[in-house]
Design an enzyme around this catalytic site. Sequence first.
Site, PDB file in Angstrom:
ATOM      1  N   SER A   1      45.497  54.167  56.870  1.00 58.68           N
ATOM      2  CA  SER A   1      46.888  54.519  57.167  1.00 58.68           C
ATOM      3  C   SER A   1      47.118  56.026  57.272  1.00 58.68           C
ATOM      4  CB  SER A   1      47.830  53.897  56.133  1.00 58.68           C
ATOM      5  OG  SER A   1      47.813  52.507  56.253  1.00 58.68           O
TER       6      SER A   1
ATOM      7  N   LYS B   1      53.244  44.644  46.648  1.00 58.31           N
ATOM      8  CA  LYS B   1      54.181  44.198  47.692  1.00 58.31           C
ATOM      9  C   LYS B   1      55.285  43.277  47.158  1.00 58.31           C
ATOM     10  CE  LYS B   1      51.259  44.568  51.795  1.00 58.31           C
ATOM     11  NZ  LYS B   1      50.778  43.889  53.013  1.00 58.31           N
TER      12      LYS B   1
ATOM     13  N   GLY C   1      48.502  33.663  50.800  1.00 57.17           N
ATOM     14  CA  GLY C   1      48.991  34.897  50.174  1.00 57.17           C
ATOM     15  C   GLY C   1      50.000  35.599  51.066  1.00 57.17           C
TER      16      GLY C   1
HETATM   17  P1  NAP Z   1      45.991  37.273  48.861  1.00 52.30           P
HETATM   18  O1  NAP Z   1      47.453  37.283  48.546  1.00 52.30           O
HETATM   19  O2  NAP Z   1      45.015  37.639  47.824  1.00 52.30           O
HETATM   20  O3  NAP Z   1      45.638  35.814  49.453  1.00 52.30           O
HETATM   21  C1  NAP Z   1      44.352  35.501  49.785  1.00 52.30           C
HETATM   22  C2  NAP Z   1      44.236  34.036  50.250  1.00 52.30           C
HETATM   23  O4  NAP Z   1      42.890  33.901  50.657  1.00 52.30           O
HETATM   24  C3  NAP Z   1      44.507  33.022  49.149  1.00 52.30           C
HETATM   25  O5  NAP Z   1      45.299  31.977  49.650  1.00 52.30           O
HETATM   26  C4  NAP Z   1      43.104  32.525  48.798  1.00 52.30           C
HETATM   27  O6  NAP Z   1      43.050  31.126  48.531  1.00 52.30           O
HETATM   28  C5  NAP Z   1      42.341  32.745  50.071  1.00 52.30           C
HETATM   29  N1  NAP Z   1      40.925  32.961  49.752  1.00 52.30           N
HETATM   30  C6  NAP Z   1      40.386  34.020  49.085  1.00 52.30           C
HETATM   31  N2  NAP Z   1      39.059  33.858  48.963  1.00 52.30           N
HETATM   32  C7  NAP Z   1      38.761  32.665  49.546  1.00 52.30           C
HETATM   33  C8  NAP Z   1      37.553  31.936  49.728  1.00 52.30           C
HETATM   34  N3  NAP Z   1      36.389  32.402  49.270  1.00 52.30           N
HETATM   35  N4  NAP Z   1      37.614  30.745  50.378  1.00 52.30           N
HETATM   36  C9  NAP Z   1      38.794  30.259  50.839  1.00 52.30           C
HETATM   37  N5  NAP Z   1      39.987  30.895  50.681  1.00 52.30           N
HETATM   38  C10 NAP Z   1      39.960  32.092  50.045  1.00 52.30           C
HETATM   39  O7  NAP Z   1      45.686  38.257  50.074  1.00 52.30           O
HETATM   40  P2  NAP Z   1      46.692  38.803  51.199  1.00 52.30           P
HETATM   41  O8  NAP Z   1      47.453  39.943  50.654  1.00 52.30           O
HETATM   42  O9  NAP Z   1      47.430  37.673  51.822  1.00 52.30           O
HETATM   43  O10 NAP Z   1      45.645  39.423  52.246  1.00 52.30           O
HETATM   44  C11 NAP Z   1      44.716  38.610  52.951  1.00 52.30           C
HETATM   45  C12 NAP Z   1      44.032  39.447  54.009  1.00 52.30           C
HETATM   46  O11 NAP Z   1      44.979  39.864  54.972  1.00 52.30           O
HETATM   47  C13 NAP Z   1      43.416  40.739  53.474  1.00 52.30           C
HETATM   48  O12 NAP Z   1      42.051  40.575  53.330  1.00 52.30           O
HETATM   49  C14 NAP Z   1      43.711  41.787  54.526  1.00 52.30           C
HETATM   50  O13 NAP Z   1      42.522  42.156  55.210  1.00 52.30           O
HETATM   51  C15 NAP Z   1      44.594  41.087  55.511  1.00 52.30           C
HETATM   52  N6  NAP Z   1      45.796  41.909  55.824  1.00 52.30           N
HETATM   53  C16 NAP Z   1      45.767  42.598  56.984  1.00 52.30           C
HETATM   54  C17 NAP Z   1      46.860  43.357  57.342  1.00 52.30           C
HETATM   55  C18 NAP Z   1      46.814  44.107  58.644  1.00 52.30           C
HETATM   56  O14 NAP Z   1      47.676  44.945  58.871  1.00 52.30           O
HETATM   57  N7  NAP Z   1      45.873  43.836  59.531  1.00 52.30           N
HETATM   58  C19 NAP Z   1      47.994  43.428  56.518  1.00 52.30           C
HETATM   59  C20 NAP Z   1      47.975  42.704  55.330  1.00 52.30           C
HETATM   60  C21 NAP Z   1      46.864  41.955  54.981  1.00 52.30           C
HETATM   61  P3  NAP Z   1      43.446  30.483  47.088  1.00 52.30           P
HETATM   62  O15 NAP Z   1      44.928  30.296  47.129  1.00 52.30           O
HETATM   63  O16 NAP Z   1      42.683  29.244  47.083  1.00 52.30           O
HETATM   64  O17 NAP Z   1      42.995  31.487  46.051  1.00 52.30           O
END
Ligand code: NAP
Length: 269
Positions: free
Chosen positions: A16, A63, A125
Amino acid sequence: MKRYALFGDPVAHSMSPLMMNAAFRVMDISARYQAVRVSEASDIIRLMRSLHIEGASVTIPHKVSVIEFLDEISESAHEIGAVNTVIEKSGRLRGENTDWIGVKRALEESSAPIERMRCAVVGAGGASRAAIYAVRKNGGKAIVLNRTRERGERLARQMGCEYASLNDIASVDADCLINATPLGMWPDTGSSPVDRSMVYRFTLVMDTIYNPLMTKLLTDAEYAGVQIISGLSMFVHQGAEQLRIWTGKEPPVDLMRKKVREHLENERN
Ligand code: NAP
């Protein structure tokens, strides 16, 4: 000089500052955007007020927890349940969410209109919530696929969409797949949320991960002849929307994309 910041923990590897400072230069705005590691959400408010920071990006893990300290939040931030943008106006701090705009603009880069999409969103998430909101707000349909059933079902209930187990992906009726899990993110680049044999089922695959630019999921999808969208698009557009909110001016989206792309490509070489 105006001050802007990214608050989160960790923030050391964030793209960022590079993207935002390049944009401010081209926009001819005298401003500095800095990454600040904070362990408590309340520190965001304290630092914004004491250092006269006009706008902030908020990332993991604050967040959701930052919301209780803000004076007001936008309707989209309320519905998504997360704030990734804060703006200071006349002493009041307002929270917004631009992650969903990032998803919307990224999906708009595809050849299909969002209102005709049926998107299987993997994960439950914050990124998943933003993706589901973007799809539904624009008339498309979303289905949550999650590893943990309880969390996936709860999210589906809250956001008014369907739920299916990630194990049942073979029978899900969807044409678009969005990965909103960290699976495949650097350094875990050999992982993908779905088996390679499954990507043929979709006409469009989007990843929210942008490091690496080509995740295993996107590589599998491209090999299968499926249209792909990198998380870079979401990242650039969520940042561009933050700049619009803070400055009221149009940001240089192409330059922002180029800066981050070049940095990620050079990092790998
Ligand atoms: P989060 O709140 O930690 O949620 C992660 C989700 O992934 C949970 O539902 C979890 O499932 C699932 N998960 C994690 N490990 C897993 C595995 N080994 N197998 C299956 N499911 C798995 O994360 P978040 O904040 O939503 O972020 C997720 C991703 O979005 C980040 O890695 C980031 O790269 C991306 N992101 C990108 C942007 C962008 O601007 N491009 C912005 C925000 C986020 P469970 O519920 O079963 O634990």
